[in-house]
Design an enzyme around this catalytic site. Structure first.
Site, PDB file in Angstrom:
ATOM      1  CG  HIS A  21      43.223  23.459  95.029  1.00 29.70           C
ATOM      2  ND1 HIS A  21      42.736  24.220  93.673  1.00 29.70           N
ATOM      3  CD2 HIS A  21      44.082  22.839  94.341  1.00 29.70           C
ATOM      4  CE1 HIS A  21      43.474  23.903  92.616  1.00 29.70           C
ATOM      5  NE2 HIS A  21      44.154  23.000  92.826  1.00 29.70           N
ATOM      6  CG  ASP A 121      40.042  26.825  94.008  1.00 25.84           C
ATOM      7  OD1 ASP A 121      40.115  27.084  92.957  1.00 25.84           O
ATOM      8  OD2 ASP A 121      40.979  26.424  94.632  1.00 25.84           O
ATOM      9  CD  GLN A 339      56.671  19.283 101.090  1.00 27.69           C
ATOM     10  OE1 GLN A 339      56.596  18.208 100.513  1.00 27.69           O
ATOM     11  NE2 GLN A 339      56.099  20.493 100.461  1.00 27.69           N
ATOM     12  CG  ASN A 358      50.087  24.492  98.683  1.00 22.97           C
ATOM     13  OD1 ASN A 358      49.753  24.977  99.970  1.00 22.97           O
ATOM     14  ND2 ASN A 358      49.310  24.057  98.070  1.00 22.97           N
ATOM     15  CG  ASP A 378      50.553  25.081  89.362  1.00 18.25           C
ATOM     16  OD1 ASP A 378      50.226  24.331  89.542  1.00 18.25           O
ATOM     17  OD2 ASP A 378      50.884  26.066  90.105  1.00 18.25           O
TER      18      ASP A 378
END
Length: 462
Positions: A21, A121, A339, A358, A378
């Protein structure tokens, strides 16, 4: 930037404290600040320090950072028996202490600005509940989940206000087990504090999730709130396709190793910042990767704890002799891995992932197909989006069988299918086509660029 501009419209970012987040709203902050708008990013001292340690260009940012102290909170180790990171709940609860200092800061900014746009958020709705009393402050909810997951949760909560395809509903992973009871309570506590916001922002694109974004825009769903899908804004350079790179001695070890591998021959294995696999599951995964005969990079770092500077998360031991046996075609990374650069490398042909949003948008942006292994939140619906809707991945772990051990045979089979089969080639082709569509959408004149400009123009309106 002149003083008058700075005092015209000010943007305040209030992220939740989970790394994914924080990461999303940091990227959005940079996107907005590029439009010559002052951006103030608010978090706890602990979590800003965490963010700073993982973004080496942090200090070069034009964003203004504000850190607030919270009382000490426990940082227990991860519990491998819990798919949801329940060990982070004390850190999550610490955000309750931000209400007064955040309100005071926004009130101070509002005194010298024509308008303050607060982007928060969803999980920080209770923190910004007091700013609605300030006449020149308006709020916008940032939804850190996919539009797919957001739609299905909202649709269920609203009593299924319209009909959807029953076949899709039959195949959709259930919500059961995606959150812990304590986290559900935290989420529910936000609901009384939403409703006065002017719109919602998604780190997504109509290119990726058009159907679900349009569902969320329906009159039955959003009470005339504006929706902007302005992603992916994950700081990935997606201006051009993967390129062959030259070997360089000053790059991360895993990137220099990738430089020497054939194109699309490596599967990248990583389960994000909150996942802890059991020792038994680690063993099955290792055996499956070894038996597949395929090249791989496996990030085995421990899951984050509430305060990552308090102690290191435990890293499970790999089978004896594993690294020696796979030497040359397999690389184990025990620390923080770059990554986005791995996914953008020409040698990377697949991503075995927990399907956090992400990671999902990064893989989509770089045209890398996904072997889906969702863990919580999610992630099951993100996996469904990848495999059933976009058709750019294969299932490793079926959510409805999430309590079962994923066997070495399953890992071996999925890795071979994704990296070394005609089926994998077809999936990779679809992933590349989607990535190209995303690239076009974020370029000048593209759909996502237009939505981002629309949001900027809206908060700057006279």
């Amino acid at each position: 930037m002149c003083t008058n501009d700075r005092n015209d419209v000010v943007v305040v970012m209030v992220p939740f404290v989970a790394h994914g987040h924080l990461n999303q709203l940091l990227h959005l902050s940079r996107l907005i600040s590029a439009h010559n708008l002052p951006v103030h990013f608010i978090s706890t001292a602990t979590h800003l320090r965490q963010l700073r340690s993982r973004h080496h260009d942090f200090n070069n940012s034009t964003v203004n950072f504000h850190e607030f102290q919270t009382p000490p909170f426990p940082s227990p180790p991860p519990n491998p028996s819990s798919r949801f990171p329940t060990h982070l709940q004390p850190a999550f609860e610490s955000t309750r202490h931000l209400r007064r200092p955040v309100s005071a800061l926004i009130s101070s900014l509002s005194a010298t600005a024509r308008r303050v746009a607060v982007v928060h958020d969803f999980l920080m709705s209770y923190v910004v509940q007091d700013v609605k009393t300030l006449p020149n402050v308006e709020t916008y909810i940032f939804n850190p989940l996919s539009a797919c997951d957001s739609f299905w949760r909202t649709w269920e909560r609203m009593g299924r206000p319209f009909r959807v395809d029953p076949d899709v509903l039959r195949r959709l992973p259930s919500e059961h087990g995606t959150f812990s009871p304590e986290f559900t309570d935290l989420l529910t506590s936000q609901l009384p504090h939403i409703g006065s916001h002017l719109g919602e922002l998604f780190d997504s694109s109509r290119v990726i999730e058009r159907e679900y974004i349009e569902y969320l825009e329906r009159e039955e769903m959003n009470d005339n709130k504006k929706i902007w899908a302005i992603g992916p804004f994950n700081h990935v350079d997606i201006s051009q396709s993967k390129q062959v790179v030259t070997v360089s001695e000053n790059r991360h070890d895993c990137l220099r190793w990738l430089d020497l591998q054939p194109a699309s021959s490596v599967i990248y294995v990583s389960f994000g910042t909150t996942t802890t696999l059991s020792d038994e599951q680690i063993k099955e995964l290792a055996i499956g990767l070894e038996r597949s005969g395929q090249r791989f990079i496996w990030v085995t770092r421990g899951a984050d704890i509430g305060d990552i500077f308090g102690a290191e998360g435990k890293v499970s031991d790999l089978p004896v002799g594993f690294e020696e046996r796979v030497g040359g075609r397999g690389l184990v990374v025990r620390g923080w891995a770059p990554q986005t650069e791995i996914l953008g490398h020409f040698a990377t042909g697949g991503f075995m992932s927990h399907c956090g949003w992400n990671s999902t948008t990064e893989s989509i942006s770089m045209g890398v197909p996904v072997a889906t292994w969702p863990m919580h939140s999610d992630q099951p619906r993100n996996a469904f989006l990848i495999t059933d809707v976009l058709r750019i991945g294969l299932v490793v772990s079926d959510w409805e069988r999430r309590d079962e051990l994923v066997s070495a045979a399953v890992v071996e089979g999925v890795v071979r299918r994704l990296i070394d089969s005609s089926e994998g080639e077809e999936i990779r082709k679809r992933a590349a086509e989607l990535a190209e569509a995303v690239r076009r959408s974020v370029a000048e004149g593209g759909e996502c660029r237009k939505e981002a400009d629309s949001f900027i123009n809206y908060i700057k309106r006279k």
